[in-house]
Design an enzyme around this catalytic site. Sequence first.
Site, PDB file in Angstrom:
ATOM      1  N   ARG A 268       1.039  -1.229   0.164  1.00 54.39           N
ATOM      2  CA  ARG A 268       0.029  -0.150   0.005  1.00 54.39           C
ATOM      3  C   ARG A 268       0.825   1.259   0.025  1.00 54.39           C
ATOM      4  NH1 ARG A 268      -3.151   0.736   5.716  1.00 54.39           N
ATOM      5  NH2 ARG A 268      -1.512   1.705   6.968  1.00 54.39           N
TER       6      ARG A 268
ATOM      7  N   ARG B 253       3.947   8.099  -6.461  1.00 50.48           N
ATOM      8  CA  ARG B 253       3.410   9.088  -7.424  1.00 50.48           C
ATOM      9  C   ARG B 253       4.230   9.665  -8.498  1.00 50.48           C
ATOM     10  NH1 ARG B 253       1.161  11.857  -2.591  1.00 50.48           N
ATOM     11  NH2 ARG B 253      -0.800  10.693  -2.262  1.00 50.48           N
TER      12      ARG B 253
ATOM     13  N   ASP C  37      -6.447   1.743  10.555  1.00 47.55           N
ATOM     14  CA  ASP C  37      -6.409   3.036  10.411  1.00 47.55           C
ATOM     15  C   ASP C  37      -7.545   3.553  11.096  1.00 47.55           C
ATOM     16  OD1 ASP C  37      -4.281   3.451   8.985  1.00 47.55           O
ATOM     17  OD2 ASP C  37      -5.219   3.174   7.007  1.00 47.55           O
TER      18      ASP C  37
ATOM     19  N   ARG D  98       4.773  -5.894  17.623  1.00 45.42           N
ATOM     20  CA  ARG D  98       5.965  -4.947  17.804  1.00 45.42           C
ATOM     21  C   ARG D  98       5.575  -3.939  18.814  1.00 45.42           C
ATOM     22  NH1 ARG D  98      10.847  -5.842  17.307  1.00 45.42           N
ATOM     23  NH2 ARG D  98      11.540  -3.872  16.390  1.00 45.42           N
TER      24      ARG D  98
ATOM     25  N   GLU E 163      10.852   8.159  18.365  1.00 45.82           N
ATOM     26  CA  GLU E 163       9.858   6.944  18.441  1.00 45.82           C
ATOM     27  C   GLU E 163      10.837   5.835  18.125  1.00 45.82           C
ATOM     28  OE1 GLU E 163       6.588   5.191  15.614  1.00 45.82           O
ATOM     29  OE2 GLU E 163       5.945   7.272  16.551  1.00 45.82           O
TER      30      GLU E 163
ATOM     31  N   TYR F 241      -4.045  -4.399  11.750  1.00 49.83           N
ATOM     32  CA  TYR F 241      -3.556  -3.083  11.795  1.00 49.83           C
ATOM     33  C   TYR F 241      -4.752  -2.198  11.238  1.00 49.83           C
ATOM     34  CZ  TYR F 241      -1.024   1.154  11.111  1.00 49.83           C
ATOM     35  OH  TYR F 241      -0.719   2.572  10.864  1.00 49.83           O
TER      36      TYR F 241
ATOM     37  N   ARG G 237      11.316   7.365  13.868  1.00 49.45           N
ATOM     38  CA  ARG G 237      11.026   8.794  13.377  1.00 49.45           C
ATOM     39  C   ARG G 237      11.003   9.775  14.441  1.00 49.45           C
ATOM     40  NH1 ARG G 237       4.688   7.754  12.066  1.00 49.45           N
ATOM     41  NH2 ARG G 237       3.848   6.971  13.860  1.00 49.45           N
TER      42      ARG G 237
END
Length: 366
Positions: A170, A174, A348, A247, A298, A346, A278
Amino acid sequence: MYDYLIIGSGLFGSVFAHKMTKAGKSCLVLERRDHVGGNVYCEEKEGIHIHKYGAHIFHTSIKEVWDYVNQFVEFNNYVNSPVANYKGELYNLPFNMNTFAKMWGVVTPAEAAAKIAQQRQEAGITEPKNLEEQAISLIGTDIYTKLIKGYTEKQWGRSCTELPAFIIKRLPVRYTFDNNYFNDRYQGIPIGGYNVLIDALLKGIEVRTGVDYNQVRQEYEGLAKTVVYTGPIDEYFDYKLGRLEYRGLRFETERLEEVNHQGVAVMNYTDRKTPYTRSIEHKHFEFGAQPVTYVTKEYPADWQPGKEAYYPVNNERNQKLYCQYAALAAEEKNVIFGGRLAEYKYYDMDDVIASALDMVKKVMAE
């Protein structure tokens, strides 16, 4: 006596509680942590809303979900445009013409596509068998090596050749100069933070925090007609078939006497040597102009029971084990399992909300 005993006050539990309360049902929400909201909870410091459990950027193409959340809170026009930092070299994400121009000096989409096709051909990959091969076939060797490999191996704690190909499928690619990471129609951050949304969803509903349902289940037996369980599915069954793997994450937040530290809300560190994946400068989610800033690093971590579970390890072993637990869950009477932990998935945020709304419709129809 309640109609619903809801375990967990994250998005699934809070939406379910709100909809059922609105329908005239009585609900009691139990939350293991000392605050409501699950992983979308924000901590406010000096006018800055700190995403305590990692960056949460709301995005959706589901109009029903967008209309639903906008009843409770106004969203700003934040657009997620993270930056990748590879040993001090900065690249725009998602992979787009800005990335390709910086990486290769190409100018046109045709030149970028040709470069990727050349690297794909040189790698000789026809049927990707793992994440590494899938990434190279999508984006070429150079970008994989600099911007995917190190980050992903830190995130999952294993080599990219050991990870399944679907994890990277996913990934947005672009051939335009568009730094908007998401393709969704609607996007933004709740003005005032996610607590505004959760507090509105749970307004007028009885909530008890600091209650670990799996530890005190006997105290609540018979208190409600139906239990809505959003915790880890293997924990509900006392791990009798074995433990599912996750994780973990560890966060280090620092207050800095700066107006602007990194110039972007999310910066990914994609080399293998930097220990964190990050850094998040929270004020940029809401265009803050405070004289100070808070930055969170993180760190990926091996998950241990009792720690917060973030990412399900969706390999063959864990999926097989989850299916066995799901079969047990289907046999439970008057128990609804929902959300990312109960479904070992997982999700969203918009998908969690959509799932909760769908479950309400299903229950009400029955």
